[in-house]
Enzyme design. Structure first.
Site, short mmCIF file in Angstrom:
data_model
loop_
_atom_site.label_atom_id
_atom_site.label_comp_id
_atom_site.label_asym_id
_atom_site.label_seq_id
_atom_site.Cartn_x
_atom_site.Cartn_y
_atom_site.Cartn_z
N GLU A 2 0.94 -1.09 0.12
CA GLU A 2 -0.50 0.44 0.15
C GLU A 2 0.94 1.52 0.08
O GLU A 2 1.43 1.06 0.65
CB GLU A 2 -1.00 0.21 1.53
CG GLU A 2 -1.61 1.07 1.36
CD GLU A 2 -2.10 1.26 2.55
OE1 GLU A 2 -3.86 2.05 2.77
OE2 GLU A 2 -2.19 0.50 3.56
N LYS A 40 -10.07 1.91 -2.24
CA LYS A 40 -9.66 1.61 -1.02
C LYS A 40 -11.63 2.34 -0.49
O LYS A 40 -11.64 2.93 -0.66
CB LYS A 40 -8.99 2.25 -0.23
CG LYS A 40 -9.26 1.60 1.57
CD LYS A 40 -7.93 2.21 2.03
CE LYS A 40 -7.46 1.86 3.08
NZ LYS A 40 -6.19 2.36 3.57
N CYS A 68 -5.77 -2.82 2.58
CA CYS A 68 -5.59 -2.44 4.41
C CYS A 68 -6.53 -2.37 5.01
O CYS A 68 -7.32 -4.02 5.08
CB CYS A 68 -5.18 -0.60 3.97
SG CYS A 68 -4.26 -1.00 5.88
#
Length: 274
Positions: free
Chosen positions: A42, A112, A153
């Protein structure tokens, strides 16, 4: 069917070009081992700080995007280009992961979906929503090996997202992530093992290497977990990479012997409480 994957845990510098060069050096070494797919962390090209995201952001098709596409083509691999800040036509900033096939063509893009807004008393505060906008699409992409899911994440903490990717055929879920020194020791391994068990898939987590001089310190410990919930391989906190072989027949074997996905009570969604 087997996939040979390189999970690259690199240190992230303030110099974007230096980060790209570092990624390339790792890729050069990994492709010598006959890999099929490489995974970067990331924000591999941008220090993980909210003020940095607008500064480092590029439009889709920008310089970093083109370099990653060229790496995939040059090395003849699938490349999950970690994530990078993306700016859209309305100047919204997203935490975005691009995936390129062996020809350097973009085959997936994940923004995300769950922004990392936390405040753990006395330990860790971070608010991605200060500068980032959330994505709104589930990402599953096709390869010659089958379907692979992708999230970033904090997305892993929401079990419904992983299940939705599995419902769309994913047998592997890849997660570029940067857990910190509060959440990492407590939850990193647990979450990857849980999602692998819940969904009977391989789970791959790729983190930046730990840098104690950074304002946000990554936990590291990039990980590969089997559909039986076993840790197949894991790095420590330092820079490096690991090569992991994913035997997709193991997914079928586990799902056949412990048929959780077939035994789901989907009717529960329509039942009313007494």
């Amino acid at each position: 069917m087997k996939i040979k994957a390189a999970i690259i845990q690199m240190r992230v510098d303030e110099d974007k070009q230096k980060n790209i060069d570092t990624a390339n050096e790792y890729l050069k070494n990994a492709v010598k081992e006959g890999i099929d797919i490489a995974i970067l962390p990331e924000m591999f090209c941008c220090p993980y700080e909210t003020p940095n995201f607008p500064i480092y952001a590029e439009r889709e098709g920008g310089e970093s995007y083109r370099v990653m596409a060229n790496f995939a083509k040059e090395y003849g691999i699938y490349l999950v280009a970690g994530s990078m800040p993306e700016k859209d036509e309305n100047n919204h900033i997203f935490n975005t992961s691009y995936v390129f096939n062996r020809k350097g063509e973009k085959i997936a893009k994940h923004r995300k979906m769950h922004l990392f807004d936390i405040d753990v008393a006395g330990r860790q505060r971070f608010k991605e929503s200060d500068t980032l906008t959330a994505g709104n699409k589930i990402t599953v992409f096709d390869t010659e090996f089958g379907k692979i899911g992708l999230c970033i994440c904090y997305d892993i903490r929401f079990p419904e997202l992983s299940r939705l990717m599995v419902d769309q055929g994913a047998k592997v879920i890849i997660v570029p992530g940067a857990f910190n020194m509060t959440t990492g020791p407590a939850h990193w391994n647990v979450l990857f093992r849980n999602r692998a068990l819940d969904n009977q898939v391989f789970m791959i987590g790729c983190a930046p290497a730990r840098d104690l001089s950074a304002s946000y310190t990554s936990y590291g410990h990039s990980i590969a977990v089997s559909p039986w919930g076993e840790i197949v391989q894991q790095l420590d906190e330092k820079e490096g990479y690991m090569i992991v072989e994913l035997n997709l027949q193991q997914v079928e074997k586990v799902r056949r012997e412990l048929p959780l996905l077939k035994q789901r009570r989907n009717d529960l969604y329509t039942l009313k409480s007494l």
